[in-house]
Design an enzyme around this catalytic site. Structure first.
Site, PDB file in Angstrom:
ATOM      1  N   GLY A  13       0.695  -1.198   0.069  1.00 64.56           N
ATOM      2  CA  GLY A  13      -0.140  -0.029  -0.116  1.00 64.56           C
ATOM      3  C   GLY A  13       0.857   1.243  -0.002  1.00 64.56           C
ATOM      4  N   ILE A  18      -1.048   6.441   4.803  1.00 67.26           N
ATOM      5  CA  ILE A  18      -0.173   5.865   5.979  1.00 67.26           C
ATOM      6  C   ILE A  18       1.155   5.918   5.361  1.00 67.26           C
ATOM      7  CG2 ILE A  18       0.437   4.175   7.509  1.00 67.26           C
ATOM      8  CD1 ILE A  18      -2.691   3.712   7.686  1.00 67.26           C
ATOM      9  N   SER A  19       1.561   5.011   4.398  1.00 64.52           N
ATOM     10  CA  SER A  19       2.900   4.891   3.724  1.00 64.52           C
ATOM     11  C   SER A  19       3.391   6.303   3.418  1.00 64.52           C
ATOM     12  CB  SER A  19       2.906   3.845   2.688  1.00 64.52           C
ATOM     13  OG  SER A  19       2.597   2.718   2.786  1.00 64.52           O
ATOM     14  N   ASN A 107     -10.041  -9.036   2.556  1.00 70.80           N
ATOM     15  CA  ASN A 107      -8.792  -8.866   3.065  1.00 70.80           C
ATOM     16  C   ASN A 107      -8.109 -10.311   3.226  1.00 70.80           C
ATOM     17  OD1 ASN A 107      -7.992  -6.070   3.534  1.00 70.80           O
ATOM     18  ND2 ASN A 107      -9.775  -6.092   4.442  1.00 70.80           N
ATOM     19  N   GLN A 114      -0.248 -12.767   0.144  1.00 71.52           N
ATOM     20  CA  GLN A 114       1.031 -12.186   0.819  1.00 71.52           C
ATOM     21  C   GLN A 114       1.810 -12.803   1.828  1.00 71.52           C
ATOM     22  OE1 GLN A 114       0.148  -8.072   2.095  1.00 71.52           O
ATOM     23  NE2 GLN A 114      -0.428  -7.293  -0.040  1.00 71.52           N
ATOM     24  N   VAL A 131      -0.477  -3.821   9.521  1.00 68.82           N
ATOM     25  CA  VAL A 131      -1.159  -2.295  10.037  1.00 68.82           C
ATOM     26  C   VAL A 131      -2.729  -2.166   9.422  1.00 68.82           C
ATOM     27  CG1 VAL A 131      -0.909   0.179   9.618  1.00 68.82           C
ATOM     28  CG2 VAL A 131       0.954  -1.301  10.167  1.00 68.82           C
ATOM     29  N   ASN A 133      -6.293  -2.895   8.350  1.00 70.97           N
ATOM     30  CA  ASN A 133      -7.436  -3.605   9.222  1.00 70.97           C
ATOM     31  C   ASN A 133      -8.191  -4.352   8.474  1.00 70.97           C
ATOM     32  OD1 ASN A 133      -6.844  -2.570  11.487  1.00 70.97           O
ATOM     33  ND2 ASN A 133      -7.315  -0.260  10.772  1.00 70.97           N
ATOM     34  N   HIS A 189      -7.220  -4.556  17.670  1.00 71.95           N
ATOM     35  CA  HIS A 189      -7.227  -3.320  17.258  1.00 71.95           C
ATOM     36  C   HIS A 189      -8.597  -2.869  16.827  1.00 71.95           C
ATOM     37  CE1 HIS A 189      -6.244   0.389  15.635  1.00 71.95           C
ATOM     38  NE2 HIS A 189      -6.413   0.231  14.407  1.00 71.95           N
TER      39      HIS A 189
END
Length: 329
Positions: A13, A18-19, A107, A114, A131, A133, A189
């Site tokens: 990503g 965020i990255s 996901n 991955q 990270v 979600n 989380h």
């Protein structure tokens, strides 16, 4: 300062928000140290490769002394080749009308692939931080698809919740985050997480002696649990810079170790500690040393309040895992 051999850091990503808040800080040495060169191996989906090219141009234009190379790809086996660290930031966000189950399944497909790629081509000692979600369950999915890697190498980020909890407690007690020690986030989380002050101290004094119980149960816990939603409401977008900061801190602590007489919260593989089901990736208080983590022993979780909160978040994690069980090897 003599330079070490470069290490390889994969980020998925990589063109996302965020990255964008994270890559420049990794390249400047904030995550792994000012004497540690890095090769960034950046993964994106094909439609985002042009945007990623722009980010890489900016990375080049920073002329970071520690940035020893950059790979840009939409192929996980290229991105994860020989990586020492993998930050799995990219995930499918929840779209309009999407049920939680649909989100979990979308996901599961991403993180299965991955996990398999990491299993095939990453360093055998790769440190993985999820990270994206739902992070805990995505970490379980990746871990289950990487049978040749140690399950302890797969972690999920609850450092953001940990930091939020520290900041809220510091604010309430007119102190700074430097004064707050031994914060704990238990569980997922998500809004079922349990920010636990039982062991926490502020300037060496027990936190629960400094705040009243009604505030703790009725204001503090829900505010920490729902802080992400409050930021979306205020900013019109989800927390990116604070998430990036927490990811960097999570990996840095894992590599460099925790401070003496303190600990951090990490989503890690449960082996049955504190009665939590084995195989879940659950947030525990951990100490880190020599590049490894261990769950803190002997925290008092005997109160009915703690038992109830820890069980509720465990149940949510079990339900998430069960919802994708048919997709797990």
């Amino acid at each position: 300062m003599s330079m070490k051999q470069p290490v390889r850091v994969a980020v998925t990503g990589a063109a996302g928000n965020i990255s964008y808040a994270m890559l420049f800080r990794i390249a400047s040495g904030e995550m792994l140290g000012k004497d540690q060169p890095v090769i960034l191996q950046l993964l994106e989906i094909a439609p985002a490769l042009d945007a990623l090219k722009g980010v890489v141009m900016e990375l080049e234009d920073c002329a970071f002394p520690l940035l020893a190379g950059v790979v840009q790809t939409d192929d996980a086996t290229v991105a994860f080749k020989d990586v020492d660290y993998a930050l799995l930031v990219g995930s499918r966000p929840r779209g309009p009308g999407m049920e939680r189950k649909d989100l979990l399944e979308a996901n599961a497909a991403i993180f299965s692939a991955q996990g398999k790629a990491l299993n095939d081509v990453a360093s055998r000692d790769v440190k993985v931080l999820v990270v994206g979600n739902p992070a805990n369950t995505n970490a379980v999915i990746a871990q289950r698809n990487a049978p040749d890697l140690d399950p302890r190498n797969f972690t999920a980020m609850t450092r953001l919740d940990h930091n939020r909890a520290m900041a809220q407690l510091a604010g309430k007690t007119d102190s700074t985050v430097n004064d707050v020690k031994k914060m704990i986030i238990w569980g997922n989380h998500s809004s079922t997480q349990y920010p636990d002050l039982t062991a926490s101290t502020v300037n060496g004094k027990p936190a629960l002696d400094l705040v009243d119980r009604a505030w703790y149960e009725g204001t503090y816990i829900p505010e920490v649990q729902q802080r992400g939603a409050a930021i979306i409401k205020a900013r019109g977008a989800s927390s990116a810079a604070s998430a990036a900061n927490a990811a960097i801190a999570h990996v840095r602590t894992w590599v460099m170790g925790t401070d003496e007489n303190d600990w951090v919260s990490m989503g890690v593989y449960s082996n049955g500690e504190y009665g939590i089901a084995k195989g879940l990736i659950y947030s525990f208080p951990v100490t880190c040393a020599n590049g490894d983590w261990s769950i803190v022993d002997g925290v008092d979780v005997s109160s009915d309040f703690s038992k109830e909160k820890m069980a509720a978040t465990e149940q949510e994690l079990s339900e998430e895992r069960d919802a994708v069980a048919h997709l797990l090897p």
